[in-house]
Design a protein around this motif. Structure first.
Motif, PDB file in Angstrom:
ATOM      1  N   TYR A   1       3.552  -9.626   8.965  1.00  0.00           N
ATOM      2  CA  TYR A   1       2.462 -10.256   7.245  1.00  0.00           C
ATOM      3  C   TYR A   1       2.396 -11.294   6.547  1.00  0.00           C
ATOM      4  CZ  TYR A   1       1.981  -4.873   8.065  1.00  0.00           C
ATOM      5  OH  TYR A   1       1.113  -3.723   8.569  1.00  0.00           O
TER       6      TYR A   1
ATOM      7  N   ARG B   1      10.769  -6.478   7.322  1.00  0.00           N
ATOM      8  CA  ARG B   1       9.350  -5.215   7.213  1.00  0.00           C
ATOM      9  C   ARG B   1       9.505  -4.337   6.114  1.00  0.00           C
ATOM     10  NH1 ARG B   1       5.646  -4.259  11.971  1.00  0.00           N
ATOM     11  NH2 ARG B   1       7.098  -2.383  11.964  1.00  0.00           N
TER      12      ARG B   1
ATOM     13  N   ARG C   1       8.841  -8.889  11.154  1.00  0.00           N
ATOM     14  CA  ARG C   1       8.991  -7.330  11.196  1.00  0.00           C
ATOM     15  C   ARG C   1      10.614  -7.038  11.322  1.00  0.00           C
ATOM     16  NH1 ARG C   1       6.751  -7.440  17.638  1.00  0.00           N
ATOM     17  NH2 ARG C   1       7.502  -9.628  17.619  1.00  0.00           N
TER      18      ARG C   1
ATOM     19  N   TYR D   1      -1.071  -9.401   3.544  1.00  0.00           N
ATOM     20  CA  TYR D   1      -1.601  -8.601   4.587  1.00  0.00           C
ATOM     21  C   TYR D   1      -1.241  -8.773   6.292  1.00  0.00           C
ATOM     22  CZ  TYR D   1      -2.589 -14.162   4.949  1.00  0.00           C
ATOM     23  OH  TYR D   1      -2.737 -15.201   5.185  1.00  0.00           O
ATOM     24  N   HIS D   2      -2.194  -8.421   7.024  1.00  0.00           N
ATOM     25  CA  HIS D   2      -1.507  -8.167   8.458  1.00  0.00           C
ATOM     26  C   HIS D   2      -2.051 -10.123   8.912  1.00  0.00           C
ATOM     27  CE1 HIS D   2      -1.338  -7.847  12.647  1.00  0.00           C
ATOM     28  NE2 HIS D   2      -0.295  -6.741  11.923  1.00  0.00           N
TER      29      HIS D   2
END
Length: 261
Positions: free
Chosen positions: A235, A252, A249, A228-229
């Motif tokens: 995340y 990611r 990031r 989930y963000h």
């Protein structure tokens, strides 16, 4: 000869009896930890964790006696057992369940030392054989991966703990955490420390199963249940055991389009 570093469990429903054995054990440099249990049920719970090398086990206890404790456990994974009792009627039965020795109360320190020395000798022999078997297995694994073709990824990792050597199956590893020049392996609710860098271990793992999600973390993709963000492009990853780890990031792109194997 190096110290054994033994974990010992003392089981007796009489506190004075436990104190006597503890006093004798504390004088021995090979004894690292001493746990106590005041009844058979408590002993059973402690032994089911599989963390003891030697047990001094009282025969006569209420609810569940010493033989009842043994019957509840897997004989092949039992630690060394020394039965302790005030009655000699159980001697034959004790050795039938593969007890190492039989201490008849009241025993003195000399008799206890003899029993402990015998136990340590057996444990040292078992550990030597176990280490030889582990090394042989590791050599065979290295030989099997030494031929041509695609590089072979680790399927098992050799771990040393408390003087023992055993193998962890990589598919059972949930996630891995960097710890300076070590890594922590999180496996089926347990933690194992391995002398290896995260970067070094990452190169040996199957990239179809393991993904780097953070500079300090690698996860087993098969153990990821949710993402989930969180914030700022990062995340959170949720694993089967409930652990939450940040997917930064920088990494990611490591998880999309991956499927379980």
């Amino acid at each position: 000869m190096s110290a054994l570093k033994l974990a010992v469990l003392v089981v007796d429903d009489e506190p004075p009896a436990r104190r006597k054995i503890r006093r004798f054990l504390e004088a021995d440099p090979d004894i690292e930890t001493i746990d106590e249990a005041g009844d058979g049920r408590a002993a059973l719970r402690a032994l089911q964790k599989g963390r003891h090398d030697l047990v001094f086990l009282d025969v006569q206890m209420p609810a569940l006696d010493g033989f009842g404790v043994i019957e509840e456990l897997d004989r092949d994974t039992l630690p060394e057992i020394v039965f302790v009792t005030a009655h000699d009627d159980y001697a034959i039965k004790a050795f039938q369940v593969r007890a190492l020795d039989y201490l008849l109360k009241p025993f003195d320190e000399k008799r206890f030392r003899q029993s402990l020395a015998r136990a340590k000798q057996h444990i040292r022999m078992d550990r030597t054989a176990e280490l030889a078997g582990a090394v042989e297995s590791l050599v065979e694994e290295i030989k099997a991966g030494g031929g041509g073709g695609a590089p072979r990824h680790l399927e098992r990792i050799m771990v040393k703990s408390g003087g023992r050597v055993f193998f962890v199956k990589t598919r059972e590893i949930s996630w891995i955490e960097a710890a300076a020049n070590y890594v922590k392996l999180y496996v089926l609710g347990d933690e194992h420390l391995l002398r290896e860098t995260l970067e070094g271990l990452e190169k040996k793992l199957d990239p179809g199963r393991f993904a780097r999600v953070h500079r300090s973390h690698i996860v087993n993709i098969d153990h990821v249940t949710e993402m989930y963000h969180w914030s700022h492009g990062d995340y959170m990853i949720v694993l089967k055991d409930g652990t939450e780890l940040k997917l930064s990031r920088r990494y990611r792109g490591s998880l999309p389009n991956r499927t379980s194997t």
